[in-house]
Every structure is written in C-alpha cells, then in structure tokens.
Design a protein around this motif. Sequence first.
Motif: not given
Length: 285
Positions: A116-119, A135-136, A145-156
Amino acid sequence: MGDADFLARRFEEHRAHLTAVAHRMLGSRAEAEDAVQEAWVRLSRAGGDGVENLAGWLTTVVARVCLNHLQSRRSRREEPLEHAEPAEVRERGPEQEAVEADSVGLALLVVLDTLTPAERLAFVLHDLFAVPFDEIAPIVDRTPAAARQLASRARRRVRGAPVPEQDHSRKREIVDAFLIASRAGDFGALLSMLDPDVVLRADQRAVHMGAKAELLGADEVAKAFLGVAKRAQVAVIDGSVGAVVAPRGRTRLVLNFTMVGARIAAIEVRADVDHLKALDVELIG
C-alpha cells in the motif's frame, strides 16, 4: 535564509538525496524528478525562515508528494512498472551518478509495488533512509507505533525479493572498507566514504551502550567511528549488507547502511533486544 540564491544553493545540496528518496518511492526517475521539483516550488514559496533542519523538511515534503502520487496511481489502477525504468545514464554528472549507482533493482520495485502507499512510504523512509518513525507517523497520519507496523508488514514482503548481485557485492566492499578504516582510526578514509550530509541514528539501547542518538555530517560521523568497530563484522541482515557485533555468535548490535552512489548516506545503529531477535543475520567471512 531569505536570500533566493542562497536558498537555491542549499536546495541543490540536497537534490541527490531527495531524488534518491523519490525514486525509491515511485520507481520512476521522471516522476522522482517531478516530485523533487515540486518540493523546490514549495520551498521557494514558503522561504526557509524558521526551518532548522532543511534536509528533514524537504524529505518530508517529497515524501508527502510521493504519497499523494502513489495514492492517485492506486485509485486509477495504473500499472506503474510498465513505465518504471532502471535509471538510465544520460550525461553522468555527480547527481545522476549518485542516484543511479544505488538505484533499486527491478525485482525489488516489483515487490514494492505490491505494498500500500503507506506501507511503501514507511518502509522506504525507515529501512532505506533511516528516518525515525516519529517523523514518518504524521506523514501517513498514524501513530509512531502504527507507522512501525506498516514498515514491519512491508519488510516481511520485501525480504523475499532477490538482491542484485552487483549491488550486493559493491555494498559489501564499501562496508568492509569502512570497518577497516574505523579499526585503523583512519579519519581521511572514513571521511571519503561518507556523504557530506550523512546521518547516524541509534536506538535507545545503543545509546545506553555508548552510541550517540543522532549525528549529522561527515565530520561528526567519522569522528564517532575513529578506532572503534574492532569487533564488528560484515554481515547480511535481512537480505541487506550491513555489520554486526556478535561476540561468541550472539548478535549484540547491528549497523544498517544506506548508500547513495559510492558513499554512505545513513547509518542506523540498533541494539534493541526484541528487534535483534527478529533479524535474519548471516556473517560474511
């Protein structure tokens, strides 16, 4: 910073970095250049008065422009990778060389396009450019915390993407040379491998271990690495070349490097125990 010529010079100092961010966000050099130009238009209208961190301000503006573009692209159900070209060499000036030499491989662009664009924004800004989640978060209208989850999903998803061998080998050479210069206390060599606007950020546990929370500029970062990194080893960390401190095979600290051309543009120092446990680390002999 009210003088127009001075403001333009300051903007040009950050153009290569901004283009690299936008290129990774959008997957198209032409669109990346448009996003950077939009950032210049906004800066020239607003002026630079009151902007303490111009690089951070511009990165945020470019990220917002790219996010809007990705959201619009998604709503129109475009197929962006039909137009997403590996950056081609035109007249290879310093700016083009810096962006193109470290461009994202097509395989990774395919994976990024599934996000997704946010991820995509959270992953690119944090994992590739070491922008903190604080900052993100406001860019994607989420909590840190939610931004961290976005990055985590993308990273997987991204972990499964193949890394182009030439980029992999090249980054390994740079990281290895950086560690050798650090151990030897060779300030000149360290300085030559760092982007002038390099940023170093460390998590809280790494700070407790003696790292600086944040350092800006090649001089400061080079000084911080003088005579250290004696126990650091080059490693593949979640598919990307970095360095680890792992006494008796137990990872205690990781260093993630972001390259722009042949220079290091960002270093992320992580020692958080939970973060380290989730990493896939392979030491390189």
